[in-house]
Scaffold this motif. Structure first.
Motif, short mmCIF file in Angstrom:
data_model
loop_
_atom_site.label_atom_id
_atom_site.label_comp_id
_atom_site.label_asym_id
_atom_site.label_seq_id
_atom_site.Cartn_x
_atom_site.Cartn_y
_atom_site.Cartn_z
N GLU A 125 0.80 -1.23 0.00
CA GLU A 125 0.00 0.00 0.00
C GLU A 125 0.83 1.28 0.00
O GLU A 125 0.35 2.35 0.35
N LYS A 126 2.11 1.19 -0.38
CA LYS A 126 2.96 2.37 -0.49
C LYS A 126 3.31 2.61 -1.95
O LYS A 126 3.63 1.69 -2.68
N GLN A 127 3.24 3.88 -2.35
CA GLN A 127 3.65 4.28 -3.69
C GLN A 127 5.17 4.35 -3.72
O GLN A 127 5.76 5.07 -2.91
N LEU A 128 5.80 3.62 -4.63
CA LEU A 128 7.25 3.61 -4.73
C LEU A 128 7.69 3.99 -6.14
O LEU A 128 6.94 3.83 -7.10
N CYS A 129 8.92 4.47 -6.25
CA CYS A 129 9.50 4.69 -7.58
C CYS A 129 10.02 3.34 -8.08
O CYS A 129 10.10 2.37 -7.33
N ALA A 130 10.38 3.28 -9.34
CA ALA A 130 10.86 2.02 -9.92
C ALA A 130 12.09 1.49 -9.19
O ALA A 130 12.21 0.30 -8.93
N TRP A 131 13.01 2.39 -8.80
CA TRP A 131 14.26 1.97 -8.14
C TRP A 131 13.96 1.31 -6.80
O TRP A 131 14.47 0.23 -6.51
N ASP A 132 13.15 1.96 -5.98
CA ASP A 132 12.86 1.40 -4.66
C ASP A 132 12.01 0.14 -4.75
O ASP A 132 12.19 -0.79 -3.97
N TYR A 133 11.08 0.09 -5.69
CA TYR A 133 10.26 -1.11 -5.87
C TYR A 133 11.14 -2.29 -6.24
O TYR A 133 11.04 -3.36 -5.64
N HIS A 134 12.03 -2.10 -7.21
CA HIS A 134 12.92 -3.19 -7.62
C HIS A 134 13.80 -3.63 -6.44
O HIS A 134 14.00 -4.82 -6.23
N ALA A 135 14.33 -2.68 -5.70
CA ALA A 135 15.21 -3.01 -4.58
C ALA A 135 14.47 -3.75 -3.46
O ALA A 135 14.99 -4.71 -2.90
N GLN A 136 13.26 -3.30 -3.14
CA GLN A 136 12.52 -3.91 -2.02
C GLN A 136 11.88 -5.24 -2.41
O GLN A 136 11.97 -6.22 -1.68
N VAL A 137 11.20 -5.28 -3.54
CA VAL A 137 10.43 -6.46 -3.91
C VAL A 137 11.31 -7.54 -4.54
O VAL A 137 11.15 -8.72 -4.28
N PHE A 138 12.25 -7.13 -5.38
CA PHE A 138 13.08 -8.10 -6.08
C PHE A 138 14.41 -8.32 -5.37
O PHE A 138 15.25 -9.08 -5.83
N GLY A 139 14.63 -7.65 -4.26
CA GLY A 139 15.86 -7.80 -3.49
C GLY A 139 15.84 -9.06 -2.65
O GLY A 139 14.94 -9.91 -2.75
N LYS A 140 16.82 -9.20 -1.77
CA LYS A 140 16.97 -10.41 -0.95
C LYS A 140 15.75 -10.71 -0.08
O LYS A 140 15.43 -11.84 0.20
N ARG A 141 15.06 -9.66 0.39
CA ARG A 141 13.92 -9.86 1.28
C ARG A 141 12.59 -10.02 0.55
O ARG A 141 11.55 -10.12 1.15
N GLY A 142 12.65 -10.00 -0.77
CA GLY A 142 11.42 -10.10 -1.56
C GLY A 142 10.74 -11.45 -1.42
O GLY A 142 11.28 -12.37 -0.79
#
Length: 158
Positions: free
Chosen positions: A65-82
């Motif tokens: 439910e948070k609006q993210l930019c492409a950089w932060d979305y990729h880092a958070q969702v596709f990163g190690k904790r995704g």
């Protein structure tokens, strides 16, 4: 620049167009292709990224439910904790896949992830079956299926 100064000194004015078209731009052939592509699209609402405060297009990248930019979305969702997954997806897993406007390969490279399958304009059931065939080939390796505007992308750690 000199032309703009001349127009400002003479008090020249012109009404702003409602929409920007080829006819409202002088020397359209000098405009880069990316800009022309952006002008051809309808205007979008921009918001601040919840993490870095950059401006981003609303609802293209929403996570928890948070609006993210492409950089932060990729880092958070596709990163190690995704939400990485080993083995095939069950039908219920497809309902909770991360969803975004697009997956950007340069941003994936930065976080050590690679796109191994992209499915665009494929029927939903066919896409799900194809994804599970790929995931069953490497059940020990973490994968992540992502729903995009046009279909699905399957990622794996590099």
């Amino acid at each position: 620049m000199r032309d703009i100064e001349l127009l400002a000194r003479t008090g020249w004015t012109a009404p702003l167009p409602d929409t920007i078209t080829d006819q409202s731009i002088l020397n359209i052939e000098d405009v880069p292709e990316e800009i022309l592509d952006g002008l051809a699209r309808p205007p979008a609402v921009v918001v601040q990224c919840a993490t870095c405060r950059r401006l981003c297009v609303r609802d293209e990248f929403v996570w928890k439910e948070k609006q993210l930019c492409a950089w932060d979305y990729h880092a958070q969702v596709f990163g190690k904790r995704g939400p990485w997954h080993n083995g095939e997806y069950e039908e219920r897993h497809f309902e909770t896949l991360p969803a975004c406007a697009y997956v950007a390969p340069p941003l994936l490279t930065e976080i050590g992830v690679e796109a191994v399958l992209t499915l665009d304009a494929v029927p939903e059931q066919t896409a799900r079956s194809t994804i599970n065939v790929l995931l069953s080939a490497e059940p020990e390796r973490p994968h992540l299926a992502v729903r995009t505007e046009n279909g699905f992308t399957v990622l794996r750690e590099a």
